[in-house]
Design a protein around this motif. Structure first.
Motif, PDB file in Angstrom:
ATOM      1  N   GLU A   3       0.833  -1.189   0.000  1.00 42.51           N
ATOM      2  CA  GLU A   3       0.000   0.000   0.000  1.00 42.51           C
ATOM      3  C   GLU A   3       0.871   1.244   0.000  1.00 42.51           C
ATOM      4  OE1 GLU A   3      -2.407  -0.668   3.469  1.00 42.51           O
ATOM      5  OE2 GLU A   3      -4.053  -1.479   2.264  1.00 42.51           O
ATOM      6  N   ALA A   4       0.435   2.243  -0.778  1.00 44.05           N
ATOM      7  CA  ALA A   4       1.206   3.486  -0.858  1.00 44.05           C
ATOM      8  C   ALA A   4       0.269   4.609  -1.256  1.00 44.05           C
ATOM      9  CB  ALA A   4       2.338   3.361  -1.874  1.00 44.05           C
ATOM     10  N   HIS A   5       0.577   5.812  -0.803  1.00 46.98           N
ATOM     11  CA  HIS A   5      -0.203   6.978  -1.207  1.00 46.98           C
ATOM     12  C   HIS A   5       0.052   7.263  -2.684  1.00 46.98           C
ATOM     13  CE1 HIS A   5      -1.635   8.011   2.787  1.00 46.98           C
ATOM     14  NE2 HIS A   5      -0.414   7.793   3.257  1.00 46.98           N
ATOM     15  N   HIS A   6      -0.990   7.766  -3.350  1.00 48.38           N
ATOM     16  CA  HIS A   6      -0.881   8.043  -4.788  1.00 48.38           C
ATOM     17  C   HIS A   6      -1.635   9.326  -5.097  1.00 48.38           C
ATOM     18  CE1 HIS A   6      -1.268   7.529  -9.148  1.00 48.38           C
ATOM     19  NE2 HIS A   6      -0.249   6.692  -9.061  1.00 48.38           N
ATOM     20  N   GLY A   7      -1.039  10.156  -5.935  1.00 48.78           N
ATOM     21  CA  GLY A   7      -1.610  11.466  -6.194  1.00 48.78           C
ATOM     22  C   GLY A   7      -2.882  11.452  -7.015  1.00 48.78           C
ATOM     23  N   THR A   8      -3.091  10.411  -7.860  1.00 47.77           N
ATOM     24  CA  THR A   8      -4.256  10.413  -8.756  1.00 47.77           C
ATOM     25  C   THR A   8      -5.162   9.194  -8.600  1.00 47.77           C
ATOM     26  OG1 THR A   8      -2.919   9.382 -10.503  1.00 47.77           O
ATOM     27  CG2 THR A   8      -3.046  11.796 -10.478  1.00 47.77           C
ATOM     28  N   ALA A   9      -4.606   8.024  -8.246  1.00 46.77           N
ATOM     29  CA  ALA A   9      -5.418   6.809  -8.150  1.00 46.77           C
ATOM     30  C   ALA A   9      -6.290   6.858  -6.898  1.00 46.77           C
ATOM     31  CB  ALA A   9      -4.526   5.579  -8.111  1.00 46.77           C
ATOM     32  N   PRO A  10      -7.590   6.560  -7.017  1.00 48.37           N
ATOM     33  CA  PRO A  10      -8.467   6.552  -5.843  1.00 48.37           C
ATOM     34  C   PRO A  10      -8.046   5.478  -4.846  1.00 48.37           C
ATOM     35  CG  PRO A  10      -9.732   6.515  -7.899  1.00 48.37           C
ATOM     36  CD  PRO A  10      -8.309   6.255  -8.260  1.00 48.37           C
ATOM     37  N   GLU A  11      -8.422   5.654  -3.618  1.00 48.90           N
ATOM     38  CA  GLU A  11      -8.095   4.682  -2.570  1.00 48.90           C
ATOM     39  C   GLU A  11      -8.685   3.322  -2.908  1.00 48.90           C
ATOM     40  OE1 GLU A  11      -8.562   4.114   2.292  1.00 48.90           O
ATOM     41  OE2 GLU A  11      -9.308   5.935   1.276  1.00 48.90           O
ATOM     42  N   GLY A  12      -7.889   2.275  -2.760  1.00 48.16           N
ATOM     43  CA  GLY A  12      -8.346   0.923  -3.038  1.00 48.16           C
ATOM     44  C   GLY A  12      -8.117   0.462  -4.456  1.00 48.16           C
ATOM     45  N   GLU A  13      -7.644   1.347  -5.345  1.00 49.73           N
ATOM     46  CA  GLU A  13      -7.418   0.989  -6.739  1.00 49.73           C
ATOM     47  C   GLU A  13      -5.958   0.598  -6.958  1.00 49.73           C
ATOM     48  OE1 GLU A  13      -7.287   3.726 -10.536  1.00 49.73           O
ATOM     49  OE2 GLU A  13      -9.383   3.192 -10.100  1.00 49.73           O
ATOM     50  N   VAL A  14      -5.719  -0.367  -7.851  1.00 56.49           N
ATOM     51  CA  VAL A  14      -4.354  -0.785  -8.151  1.00 56.49           C
ATOM     52  C   VAL A  14      -3.657   0.321  -8.945  1.00 56.49           C
ATOM     53  CG1 VAL A  14      -2.902  -2.469  -9.341  1.00 56.49           C
ATOM     54  CG2 VAL A  14      -4.968  -3.222  -8.154  1.00 56.49           C
ATOM     55  N   ALA A  15      -2.590   0.875  -8.366  1.00 54.19           N
ATOM     56  CA  ALA A  15      -1.853   1.975  -8.990  1.00 54.19           C
ATOM     57  C   ALA A  15      -0.526   1.523  -9.567  1.00 54.19           C
ATOM     58  CB  ALA A  15      -1.612   3.083  -7.975  1.00 54.19           C
ATOM     59  N   GLY A  16      -0.103   0.294  -9.286  1.00 51.59           N
ATOM     60  CA  GLY A  16       1.160  -0.221  -9.816  1.00 51.59           C
ATOM     61  C   GLY A  16       1.186  -1.732  -9.691  1.00 51.59           C
ATOM     62  N   GLN A  17       2.004  -2.378 -10.517  1.00 52.80           N
ATOM     63  CA  GLN A  17       2.130  -3.825 -10.436  1.00 52.80           C
ATOM     64  C   GLN A  17       3.548  -4.216 -10.828  1.00 52.80           C
ATOM     65  OE1 GLN A  17      -0.741  -4.459 -14.002  1.00 52.80           O
ATOM     66  NE2 GLN A  17       0.594  -6.243 -14.053  1.00 52.80           N
ATOM     67  N   THR A  18       4.028  -5.274 -10.216  1.00 55.80           N
ATOM     68  CA  THR A  18       5.342  -5.827 -10.511  1.00 55.80           C
ATOM     69  C   THR A  18       5.224  -7.344 -10.538  1.00 55.80           C
ATOM     70  OG1 THR A  18       6.406  -4.000  -9.329  1.00 55.80           O
ATOM     71  CG2 THR A  18       7.751  -5.921  -9.806  1.00 55.80           C
ATOM     72  N   PRO A  19       5.667  -7.998 -11.642  1.00 60.32           N
ATOM     73  CA  PRO A  19       6.287  -7.434 -12.842  1.00 60.32           C
ATOM     74  C   PRO A  19       5.274  -6.802 -13.780  1.00 60.32           C
ATOM     75  CG  PRO A  19       6.104  -9.799 -13.058  1.00 60.32           C
ATOM     76  CD  PRO A  19       5.634  -9.484 -11.680  1.00 60.32           C
ATOM     77  N   GLU A  20       5.780  -6.219 -14.888  1.00 57.59           N
ATOM     78  CA  GLU A  20       4.953  -5.465 -15.808  1.00 57.59           C
ATOM     79  C   GLU A  20       4.024  -6.375 -16.599  1.00 57.59           C
ATOM     80  OE1 GLU A  20       7.952  -5.303 -19.660  1.00 57.59           O
ATOM     81  OE2 GLU A  20       7.715  -3.538 -18.400  1.00 57.59           O
ATOM     82  N   PRO A  21       2.917  -5.830 -17.150  1.00 60.87           N
ATOM     83  CA  PRO A  21       2.012  -6.629 -17.988  1.00 60.87           C
ATOM     84  C   PRO A  21       2.766  -7.263 -19.155  1.00 60.87           C
ATOM     85  CG  PRO A  21       1.046  -4.501 -17.472  1.00 60.87           C
ATOM     86  CD  PRO A  21       2.461  -4.441 -16.990  1.00 60.87           C
ATOM     87  N   GLY A  22       2.382  -8.506 -19.487  1.00 64.34           N
ATOM     88  CA  GLY A  22       3.028  -9.206 -20.588  1.00 64.34           C
ATOM     89  C   GLY A  22       4.177 -10.086 -20.161  1.00 64.34           C
ATOM     90  N   THR A  23       4.657  -9.934 -18.915  1.00 65.70           N
ATOM     91  CA  THR A  23       5.733 -10.788 -18.412  1.00 65.70           C
ATOM     92  C   THR A  23       5.229 -12.224 -18.281  1.00 65.70           C
ATOM     93  OG1 THR A  23       6.647  -8.924 -17.177  1.00 65.70           O
ATOM     94  CG2 THR A  23       7.355 -11.132 -16.521  1.00 65.70           C
ATOM     95  N   ILE A  24       6.106 -13.187 -18.564  1.00 65.63           N
ATOM     96  CA  ILE A  24       5.743 -14.602 -18.444  1.00 65.63           C
ATOM     97  C   ILE A  24       6.272 -15.130 -17.116  1.00 65.63           C
ATOM     98  CG2 ILE A  24       5.922 -16.883 -19.487  1.00 65.63           C
ATOM     99  CD1 ILE A  24       6.482 -15.512 -22.142  1.00 65.63           C
TER     100      ILE A  24
END
Length: 626
Positions: free
Chosen positions: A481-502
């Motif tokens: 969990e981390a504060h985010h300037g634009t994403a609403p609370e409870g929404e996924v604002a980042g992911q690791t690894p990136e989309p398309g990774t196998i």
């Protein structure tokens, strides 16, 4: 492609060589004309820079520079730029002329048409394979659209219309992710018949138009059309890998198995169509048409153009077919033209152990046969030997294996995924035929690859929705969990690894879930902590006891007494040459930050995850103290 219309430049000859014909289309780069190359005796396409740009030295320089760059890009699926020049008041570039219909013409503006998912993926795979060659050389297209993709008579898609100038009003020019987005929009159009474009807020999802489509197809389109370029596949090669994986797992319809390449009306149920009326292609099937050298396409266009224009007046009578084995196609055509029999010359390929690649290896009918006016002569061009040694691709990636096999002459490649406890996903485990064995180029080479799961795009989803999506794919997820300037609370604002990774089954995906904006009172309080000379009387210059944060006196509060930056006393900030880590910034590969007195470098894109947390899965690399 626009309907050709008369133009004042039609009939003009540039440098005594290129005779301009009808206007094909006009764009930012200039006006494109169908033309004839008198020296090479072939049909070409000539782009002439707009007259009002001739006085703009920057535009002229950019036009000619881009043309020169494109001349170095060669792939069977691309209309190659052949030459460029300046003839008095005209600046121009010459490109290969492609026969066939554009996808815009095939789909039309009347009845809504679409392709079966498998056929749509096949078309897009052709486009991506061609763009991959360009992207590897640092060249982007920038304007991929249905009118820039030509379907040849073998059902293969070829890319044309590389712009030679881009809109000067754009803040930044297109990049490889721009091409990926445009291909994603194209895939959406091919599968749904809907000409919608990606909007500013949400990626396209074909299931909105066709609810029964498999979710993998939604993932392909959504990943490519994500509004944030950072979350799209980085280039055509990476996107091609995803497309081919989905295409392998997609069941084929009867139309697909029959090789029917025509679009179908948008209806709920796939219609059963009669094979009657489908044009047979008359090919031997030994070698795909896309391997045909570009000169063959141009030569065929020239022959048809000559006959259609009535340039040959043919006398009555016949003649014997001369022996043209070993000749290049232009010389063979010239000898046949000397017979003055209005022969219809066609080309195809065959394997040959004796004749050089591209030269005439056989003819139908055979040399010496008596020809009559209007007869058809087939020139079979050598594609090289039928058997070749299978290269060693075991242990490498699937993409590298495809490149190596294609270089060795194997064009039919089938990939099967299988479980491997030892090898990472995407690793080549074996081939059939095996490395070093003689393979039949007319047959498929089977590549066995360690299986994995494609990580989908999760940004913008709710925490529970994203978790369910990953669990359904057999992946494990963790939440930060981390504060985010634009994403609403409870929404996924980042992911690791990136989309398309196998990832392997039960591979871990970390979701960064937004806590909403940073509270202003907390920011104010933290900004006041740790400033030199601003210690609180009550703590006697000592630490706060949590990780060593202290005031200007620094004290010995835990293990952080020698750290400095980002609210840790700032005593070392002056010696750090990079900016402090910011949870609201999206960092890409190679970006560096300072955090708690040390410099970290991002190994791939990341947002909202501090470097000390990212070390657990290797996203941040510690580059030392600053």
């Amino acid at each position: 492609m626009e309907t050709p219309t008369p133009d004042p430049l039609s009939g003009r000859t540039l440098h005594g060589r290129y005779v301009l014909g009808t206007r094909v289309r006009s764009g930012a780069s200039g006006t494109v004309y169908a033309a004839q190359d008198l020296r090479e005796e072939r049909a070409v396409a000539v782009t002439v820079l707009h007259p009002w740009l001739m006085g703009n030295h920057g535009a002229v320089h950019a036009f000619l520079g881009r043309a020169q760059t494109l001349e170095a890009v060669a792939h069977p699926g691309l209309a190659r730029v052949l030459a460029h020049g300046r003839d008095e008041a005209y600046v121009y570039a010459v490109a290969e002329y492609l026969r066939g219909e554009t996808l815009a013409e095939v789909l039309g503006d009347g009845e809504t048409l679409r392709y079966s998912p498998h056929m749509a993926l096949s078309i897009v795979a052709d486009v991506l394979a061609a763009l991959d060659t360009a992207h590897r050389l640092g060249v982007v297209h920038g304007e991929i659209a249905p009118d820039k993709v030509v379907m040849d008579d073998g059902g293969r898609a070829r890319v044309t219309g590389f712009p030679l100038l881009f809109d000067a009003a754009e803040d930044a020019g297109p990049d490889s992710r721009t091409d990926v987005r445009d291909v994603g929009v194209l895939l959406h159009r091919l599968m749904t018949g809907d000409s919608a474009v990606a909007d500013e807020g949400r990626p396209l999802r074909p299931s909105a138009a066709l609810p029964d489509l498999p979710p993998d197809l939604d993932m392909l389109v959504a990943n490519a059309t994500d509004p944030n370029p950072r979350y799209r596949p980085r280039d055509a090669g990476q996107y091609l890998t995803l497309v081919e994986q989905v295409m392998r797992s997609l069941p084929r319809t009867d139309r697909d198995r029959e090789g029917d390449t025509r679009p179908i009306p948008v209806v709920a149920d796939l219609p059963v169509e009669s094979a009657a009326g489908a044009a047979g292609d008359g090919r031997s099937g030994a070698v795909p048409r896309w391997r045909r050298p570009p000169v063959l396409v141009a030569a065929g266009v020239l022959v048809l153009a000559l006959f259609a224009a009535g340039w040959a007046l043919v006398p009555a009578g016949g003649a014997a077919l001369p022996d043209v084995l070993g000749s290049d196609p232009e010389a063979a055509e010239a000898r046949l033209a000397e017979l003055d029999l209005e022969l219809v010359v066609a080309f195809d390929e065959t394997y040959s152990d004796t004749e050089a690649v591209g030269s005439v290896a056989d003819t139908t009918p055979e040399a010496g046969a008596e020809l009559e006016r209007g007869d058809e002569v087939m020139l079979w061009l050598s594609a090289g030997p039928q058997f070749a040694e299978v290269p060693d691709v075991v242990g490498g990636t699937e993409n590298a294996a495809r490149d190596a096999l294609r270089t060795a002459g194997f064009t039919h490649i089938e990939v099967f995924q299988e479980h491997s406890a030892e090898e990472a996903p995407g690793t080549v485990l074996s081939t059939v035929p095996a490395t070093g064995e003689e393979g039949d180029r007319a047959e498929a080479v089977t590549v066995h690859v360690s299986e994995g799961v494609i990580v989908p795009t999760l940004l913008g989803m709710g925490r529970e929705e994203a978790g369910e999506a990953l669990t359904g794919l057999g992946l494990v997820f963790e939440v930060a969990e981390a504060h985010h300037g634009t994403a609403p609370e409870g929404e996924v604002a980042g992911q690791t690894p990136e989309p398309g990774t196998i990832l392997p089954e039960e591979g871990v995906v970390t979701l960064t879930v937004s806590l909403g904006p940073e509270p202003e009172d907390e920011e104010t309080e933290e900004d006041g902590v740790g400033e030199p000379g601003e210690g609180s009387p009550s703590d006697d210059g000592g630490g706060r006891g949590e990780g060593g944060r202290g005031d200007g006196g620094r004290g010995d509060g835990g293990d952080g007494g020698d750290r400095g930056d980002d609210g840790w006393g700032n005593s070392g900030a002056a010696s750090c040459a990079v900016a402090a880590w910011d949870g609201d910034i999206v960092y890409d590969t190679g970006d560096q930050v300072n955090y708690r007195g040390r410099v970290y470098e991002a190994r791939w894109w990341i947002q909202g995850v501090p470097p000390t947390m990212g070390e657990e899965w290797g996203v941040w690399e510690d580059r030392g103290s600053c």
